[in-house]
Design a protein around this motif. Sequence first.
Motif, PDB file in Angstrom:
ATOM      1  N   UNK A  92       0.854  -1.172   0.000  1.00 16.24           N
ATOM      2  CA  UNK A  92       0.000   0.000   0.000  1.00 16.24           C
ATOM      3  C   UNK A  92       0.897   1.232   0.000  1.00 16.24           C
ATOM      4  N   UNK A  93       0.545   2.207  -0.852  1.00 17.14           N
ATOM      5  CA  UNK A  93       1.270   3.469  -0.930  1.00 17.14           C
ATOM      6  C   UNK A  93       0.323   4.564  -0.460  1.00 17.14           C
ATOM      7  N   UNK A  94       0.757   5.349   0.545  1.00 15.00           N
ATOM      8  CA  UNK A  94      -0.123   6.360   1.131  1.00 15.00           C
ATOM      9  C   UNK A  94       0.708   7.501   1.711  1.00 15.00           C
ATOM     10  N   UNK A  95       0.136   8.702   1.702  1.00 16.25           N
ATOM     11  CA  UNK A  95       0.752   9.859   2.356  1.00 16.25           C
ATOM     12  C   UNK A  95       0.000  10.133   3.656  1.00 16.25           C
ATOM     13  N   UNK A  96       0.758  10.403   4.709  1.00 14.07           N
ATOM     14  CA  UNK A  96       0.200  10.764   6.006  1.00 14.07           C
ATOM     15  C   UNK A  96       0.690  12.153   6.376  1.00 14.07           C
ATOM     16  N   UNK A  97      -0.232  12.994   6.835  1.00 13.25           N
ATOM     17  CA  UNK A  97       0.101  14.307   7.370  1.00 13.25           C
ATOM     18  C   UNK A  97      -0.151  14.270   8.866  1.00 13.25           C
ATOM     19  N   UNK A  98       0.712  14.913   9.632  1.00 11.87           N
ATOM     20  CA  UNK A  98       0.481  14.917  11.065  1.00 11.87           C
ATOM     21  C   UNK A  98       1.409  15.851  11.799  1.00 11.87           C
ATOM     22  N   UNK A  99       1.257  15.816  13.119  1.00 10.78           N
ATOM     23  CA  UNK A  99       2.055  16.641  14.018  1.00 10.78           C
ATOM     24  C   UNK A  99       1.925  16.007  15.394  1.00 10.78           C
ATOM     25  N   UNK A 100       3.009  15.545  15.941  1.00 10.47           N
ATOM     26  CA  UNK A 100       2.969  14.994  17.288  1.00 10.47           C
ATOM     27  C   UNK A 100       3.353  13.527  17.331  1.00 10.47           C
ATOM     28  N   UNK A 101       3.197  12.971  18.524  1.00  6.65           N
ATOM     29  CA  UNK A 101       3.583  11.585  18.762  1.00  6.65           C
ATOM     30  C   UNK A 101       2.598  10.621  18.127  1.00  6.65           C
ATOM     31  N   UNK A 102       3.118   9.529  17.580  1.00  9.11           N
ATOM     32  CA  UNK A 102       2.260   8.468  17.067  1.00  9.11           C
ATOM     33  C   UNK A 102       1.512   7.808  18.214  1.00  9.11           C
ATOM     34  N   UNK A 103       0.293   7.349  17.947  1.00  8.56           N
ATOM     35  CA  UNK A 103      -0.522   6.766  19.018  1.00  8.56           C
ATOM     36  C   UNK A 103      -0.457   5.246  19.056  1.00  8.56           C
ATOM     37  N   UNK A 104       0.318   4.629  18.133  1.00  7.85           N
ATOM     38  CA  UNK A 104       0.396   3.174  18.125  1.00  7.85           C
ATOM     39  C   UNK A 104       1.736   2.690  17.568  1.00  7.85           C
ATOM     40  N   UNK A 105       2.099   1.487  17.992  1.00  8.55           N
ATOM     41  CA  UNK A 105       3.211   0.755  17.402  1.00  8.55           C
ATOM     42  C   UNK A 105       2.619  -0.086  16.282  1.00  8.55           C
ATOM     43  N   UNK A 106       3.441  -0.422  15.282  1.00  9.79           N
ATOM     44  CA  UNK A 106       2.987  -1.330  14.246  1.00  9.79           C
ATOM     45  C   UNK A 106       4.134  -2.210  13.785  1.00  9.79           C
ATOM     46  N   UNK A 107       3.754  -3.340  13.197  1.00 11.18           N
ATOM     47  CA  UNK A 107       4.709  -4.298  12.668  1.00 11.18           C
ATOM     48  C   UNK A 107       4.130  -4.865  11.377  1.00 11.18           C
ATOM     49  N   UNK A 108       4.993  -5.073  10.382  1.00  9.56           N
ATOM     50  CA  UNK A 108       4.578  -5.608   9.082  1.00  9.56           C
ATOM     51  C   UNK A 108       5.351  -6.908   8.838  1.00  9.56           C
ATOM     52  N   UNK A 109       4.795  -8.044   9.261  1.00 13.64           N
ATOM     53  CA  UNK A 109       5.532  -9.304   9.169  1.00 13.64           C
ATOM     54  C   UNK A 109       5.788  -9.793   7.743  1.00 13.64           C
TER      55      UNK A 109
END
Length: 156
Positions: free
Chosen positions: A55-72
């Motif tokens: 998946x290709x996506x753009x994210x805009x934001x400001x501040x700390x991420x609210x979750x951890x993630x893993x892509x096995x």
Amino acid sequence: MRLVNHERNALDLRTTPVHLGLGSRAKPVEGFAWDPEVLQAYSAAVAADGAEGRMVMIFDGDGLGDHWESHPAGDELVVCLSGSVTVTRDVDGVPDRVVLGPGEATINPAGVWHVVDMEGPTSILAVTATLGTDHRPRTDTRPTERVGTLSPEEAP
């Protein structure tokens, strides 16, 4: 949510990600949302691509991420488009941080837990192996209990 064939109009990758699949196919994902039902529908629609789907996506934001993630199923490419972003990986219990500025990128290896913190208004581009992606709340400095999205094998 539906995959679109042969889109000819401009796409906003902030709202309409693109799925890269087998056969070098690129399909916009109309109606995508961070909703469990939409994520399950997306997983089912791209299941035939297996670990090769991205998946290709753009994210805009400001501040700390609210979750951890893993892509096995595969590595994830994170590109800073503007602003500043810190990617923190949990490598055997030790935080591994990389700071990115505009035009810089890092690769999160398959299966490594990571969190993204944006310092000031920031845009990133992510190319992600989505099969089996798992999310965990950021209640601590390290990943905790599982609350992730279902892989196609786990979907009902």
